[in-house]
Design a protein around this motif. Structure first.
Motif, mmCIF file in Angstrom:
data_model
loop_
_atom_site.group_PDB
_atom_site.id
_atom_site.type_symbol
_atom_site.label_atom_id
_atom_site.label_comp_id
_atom_site.label_asym_id
_atom_site.label_seq_id
_atom_site.Cartn_x
_atom_site.Cartn_y
_atom_site.Cartn_z
ATOM 1 N N HIS A 86 0.834 -1.195 0.000
ATOM 2 C CA HIS A 86 0.000 0.000 0.000
ATOM 3 C C HIS A 86 0.877 1.256 0.000
ATOM 4 N N THR A 89 1.454 6.684 3.799
ATOM 5 C CA THR A 89 0.758 7.953 4.007
ATOM 6 C C THR A 89 1.102 8.484 5.388
ATOM 7 N N ASN A 144 -9.151 4.832 -6.547
ATOM 8 C CA ASN A 144 -9.628 4.637 -5.191
ATOM 9 C C ASN A 144 -9.984 5.985 -4.582
ATOM 10 N N THR A 152 -10.027 3.349 2.860
ATOM 11 C CA THR A 152 -8.606 3.251 3.191
ATOM 12 C C THR A 152 -7.831 3.037 1.897
ATOM 13 N N THR A 153 -6.511 2.919 2.001
ATOM 14 C CA THR A 153 -5.705 2.723 0.805
ATOM 15 C C THR A 153 -5.872 1.314 0.247
ATOM 16 N N ASP A 170 -2.163 5.366 -10.443
ATOM 17 C CA ASP A 170 -2.562 5.971 -9.161
ATOM 18 C C ASP A 170 -2.366 7.487 -9.136
ATOM 19 N N ASN A 174 -6.286 7.088 -4.016
ATOM 20 C CA ASN A 174 -5.441 6.227 -3.181
ATOM 21 C C ASN A 174 -4.636 7.064 -2.196
ATOM 22 N N ALA A 175 -3.585 7.760 -2.654
ATOM 23 C CA ALA A 175 -2.819 8.659 -1.780
ATOM 24 C C ALA A 175 -2.652 10.006 -2.459
ATOM 25 N N ALA A 210 -6.897 11.509 -2.455
ATOM 26 C CA ALA A 210 -6.701 10.242 -1.753
ATOM 27 C C ALA A 210 -8.016 9.481 -1.681
ATOM 28 N N PHE A 211 -7.983 8.357 -1.001
ATOM 29 C CA PHE A 211 -9.147 7.480 -0.885
ATOM 30 C C PHE A 211 -10.350 8.172 -0.258
ATOM 31 N N GLY A 235 -4.547 11.077 4.046
ATOM 32 C CA GLY A 235 -3.947 10.209 3.035
ATOM 33 C C GLY A 235 -2.840 10.822 2.215
#
Length: 246
Positions: A86, A89, A144, A152-153, A170, A174-175, A210-211, A235
């Motif tokens: 993952h 973060t 995400n 979450t991630t 990504d 995600n982040a 981010a997520f 994140g």
């Protein structure tokens, strides 16, 4: 993957169609009105400018927990409670830049660094002015973000269909990702764009969302920052950049 093995993507020199035309900002704000984001947040993207970006390389995915862990052990930093694959973060800008220096030394002096804001947008957009890394339309399931409801991630690279034109993954969701660029209005920005963001936890621009974020932060043009002190909760992570291969 060993920490030294970065999956680099070579980004050729080219012209970035940076930002959003001033006259299109109200339309953009209406398009994402359901997210509750005011037009003032979008006007920071104006004006649209054609910017030459020299060749560089960027990591295909953000730095992972597994890649971060040896650096954390060597420098006394925290390792997040997340699986190795993952994105890491909760990383401050200073810690992210320290990781870049540390990794660069392990790679024989390669100038590893954070991408500039223009480099990040170039890697996300490619040669056109697409809205998202994958194209013009938002589609749930390509990144995400909060609409997936994961909360979450996810492992980096989990959404290959959401890749940018150069194959970078990504870049949405995600982040959220640090850049090396401190916030400032773009040259020629409308007068109402703030000269500084005193309310931000850190003055550097983050990109991608981010997520926990809505789809507006997945837009290639959307520039924002770390506005909360808890960088893990929002994140914030990072990806690597370096000089182009010779």
């Amino acid at each position: 993957m060993r920490v030294e093995q970065v999956d680099w993507v070579e980004i050729p020199a080219g012209t970035l169609r940076r930002g959003t035309p001033v006259e299109e900002v109200p339309q953009v704000a209406r398009r994402y009105a359901d997210t509750g984001v005011p037009v003032e947040w979008y006007v920071k993207e104006a004006p649209r400018t054609h910017v030459h970006v020299p060749a560089f390389r960027i990591a295909r995915t953000p730095v992972t927990v597994g890649q971060w862990a040896p650096f954390a052990a060597a420098t006394g930093r925290r390792v997040p409670q997340a699986p190795d694959g993952h994105p890491v973060t909760g990383v401050t800008w200073e810690a992210a830049t320290a990781y870049c220096r540390w990794l660069g030394e392990r790679l024989g002096g390669l100038g590893v660094r954070l991408p500039t804001e223009d480099e990040w947008e170039r890697a996300a957009r490619g040669d056109d002015d697409r809205e998202f890394p994958w194209g013009e339309e938002y589609r749930t399931g390509l990144a995400n973000l909060v609409d997936l409801g994961i909360g979450t991630t996810t492992p980096v690279g989990s959404f290959p269909e959401g890749a940018s034109p150069f194959g970078v993954l990504d870049m949405a969701g995600n982040a959220d990702e640090w850049t090396s660029t401190r916030y400032a209005p773009y040259p020629g920005a409308p007068a109402e764009v703030p000269a500084t963001e005193d309310w931000a936890f850190d003055p550097h621009i983050t990109r991608g969302g981010a997520f926990r974020h809505d789809r507006d932060l997945a837009r290639c043009a959307r520039r924002h920052g770390a506005y909360e002190r808890d960088l893990a909760a929002i994140g914030v992570g990072f990806r690597l950049a370096a000089p182009a291969a010779r």
